[in-house]
Design a protein around this motif. Structure first.
Motif, PDB file in Angstrom:
ATOM      1  N   ALA A  88       0.816  -1.215   0.000  1.00  0.00           N
ATOM      2  CA  ALA A  88       0.000   0.000   0.000  1.00  0.00           C
ATOM      3  C   ALA A  88       0.854   1.270   0.000  1.00  0.00           C
ATOM      4  O   ALA A  88       0.321   2.365  -0.208  1.00  0.00           O
ATOM      5  CB  ALA A  88      -0.923   0.003   1.212  1.00  0.00           C
ATOM      6  N   THR A  89       2.164   1.133   0.201  1.00  0.00           N
ATOM      7  CA  THR A  89       3.065   2.288   0.252  1.00  0.00           C
ATOM      8  C   THR A  89       3.863   2.437  -1.035  1.00  0.00           C
ATOM      9  O   THR A  89       4.651   3.364  -1.172  1.00  0.00           O
ATOM     10  CB  THR A  89       4.023   2.142   1.460  1.00  0.00           C
ATOM     11  N   THR A  90       3.694   1.536  -1.993  1.00  0.00           N
ATOM     12  CA  THR A  90       4.466   1.589  -3.227  1.00  0.00           C
ATOM     13  C   THR A  90       3.782   2.431  -4.294  1.00  0.00           C
ATOM     14  O   THR A  90       2.575   2.656  -4.245  1.00  0.00           O
ATOM     15  CB  THR A  90       4.694   0.178  -3.797  1.00  0.00           C
ATOM     16  N   GLU A  91       4.568   2.865  -5.259  1.00  0.00           N
ATOM     17  CA  GLU A  91       4.036   3.521  -6.454  1.00  0.00           C
ATOM     18  C   GLU A  91       3.482   2.439  -7.363  1.00  0.00           C
ATOM     19  O   GLU A  91       4.032   1.342  -7.454  1.00  0.00           O
ATOM     20  CB  GLU A  91       5.152   4.303  -7.154  1.00  0.00           C
ATOM     21  N   LYS A  92       2.381   2.708  -8.033  1.00  0.00           N
ATOM     22  CA  LYS A  92       1.724   1.676  -8.836  1.00  0.00           C
ATOM     23  C   LYS A  92       2.291   1.561 -10.249  1.00  0.00           C
ATOM     24  O   LYS A  92       2.015   0.591 -10.947  1.00  0.00           O
ATOM     25  CB  LYS A  92       0.225   1.947  -8.917  1.00  0.00           C
TER      26      LYS A  92
END
Length: 322
Positions: free
Chosen positions: A136-140
């Protein structure tokens, strides 16, 4: 012939969709590998692979079918679905509310799966929740820095992720390697299938990290080309932090239910001011008003120097939830 229930097929399709990020334009072929004592269903994407095993007695065979074949026959019932291969065609038969259904799909060669590690070792079950938070903290979207990856560092058992605006770091895990690996994020960890497990196994090969939970195995490709931001230099340890906000449990609930109702929630970056001076206060005002609305967190406290800063309220809420 291979037989499964519609309910099992629905669960498998959901896991494949989440694990691989399946879209209408990017749907994988699904391999069905039957042996004397189990059926393996496998799917491989560019950066993630998933497989699940069903024990039972099967006629040995192996072939691949389109993802759409699972979508066609899935359901919430335990009604059986049969897969029968006839030359280059797969005949799928099931019953929907007592009405017989049938569909045919092309058959292809099995898709090559990542190799399994020689050994799998136990890792703390909370690793799954930590990975869900890291995802949930990563860039997509893929970019120059590996912001769509999670860093797994063996030397101190650290999980780290960032999207360039927020960062998550958690330590204390027993990885069976000493070096630093970047693995691609997968939404599989946000699924109920990968939560609440009592035993989690992990291992690696040269190119993949494998995580096994019960009959399911998730393979995450290792990114060897890109760099991860050096967030260690930007995040002070607790001993060196100039200021720490200690949120009381009662204030967390109040914060989460109130901040999105403060003025300016729909503005760019949804800004709020966090004031850690005489009191712990959250303030916000729309652009056309001078006087802000204030939330006072009376049970929380500041440790260290006084500070006032502006941030996105969604980041503030997420930190409070964590």
């Amino acid at each position: 012939m291979i037989e499964l229930t519609r309910k099992n097929i629905r669960a498998v399709r959901t896991m494949i969709r989440k694990s691989l990020g399946v879209t209408a334009r990017r749907a994988p072929w699904i391999t069905l590998l039957a042996t004397d004592n189990q059926l393996q269903i496998q799917a491989v994407g560019k950066t993630v692979a998933f497989e699940i095993r069903f024990p039972g007695h099967y006629q040995p065979e192996c072939f691949a079918i389109p993802y759409e074949a699972l979508t066609a026959c899935e359901g919430r019932q335990d009604d059986p679905v049969s897969f029968t291969k006839r030359d280059d065609t797969m005949i799928v038969e099931w019953s929907d509310s007592g009405i017989p259904q049938s569909a045919s799909f092309p058959v292809s060669e099995p898709v090559e799966m990542p190799g399994h590690p020689e050994t799998l070792t136990n890792i703390e079950p909370r690793f799954l929740a930590a990975m869900a938070n890291a995802v949930a903290t990563t860039e997509k979207h893929e970019n120059r820095f590996a912001l769509d990856c999670i860093r797994l560092r063996g030397s101190d058992g650290q999980i780290a992720a960032t999207d360039g605006s927020q960062a998550l770091v958690e330590t204390g895990y027993s990885f069976p390697w000493e070096d630093e690996l970047l693995v691609f994020a997968s939404a599989a960890f946000t699924s109920s299938t990968f939560s609440g497990a009592d035993e989690v196994l992990i291992g690696r090969t040269e190119d993949w990290v494998s995580i096994q939970v019960d009959s399911r195995t998730l393979h995450l490709k290792i990114d060897k080309e890109r760099r991860f931001p050096n967030i260690d230099l930007q995040i002070p340890t607790q001993n060196f932090a100039a200021t720490t906000l200690a949120l009381a449990d009662d204030d967390v609930e109040f914060l989460l239910t109130s901040t999105m109702r403060l003025p300016g929630a729909s503005e760019l970056n949804s800004p709020v001011t966090v004031d850690l001076n005489g009191v712990v206060a959250i303030r916000a005002a729309p652009a056309d008003m001078a006087n802000p609305t204030e939330l006072v967190l009376s049970n929380s406290r500041r440790v260290g120097k006084e500070v006032r800063f502006n941030t996105n309220r969604e980041f503030l809420n997420r930190a409070a939830e964590l």
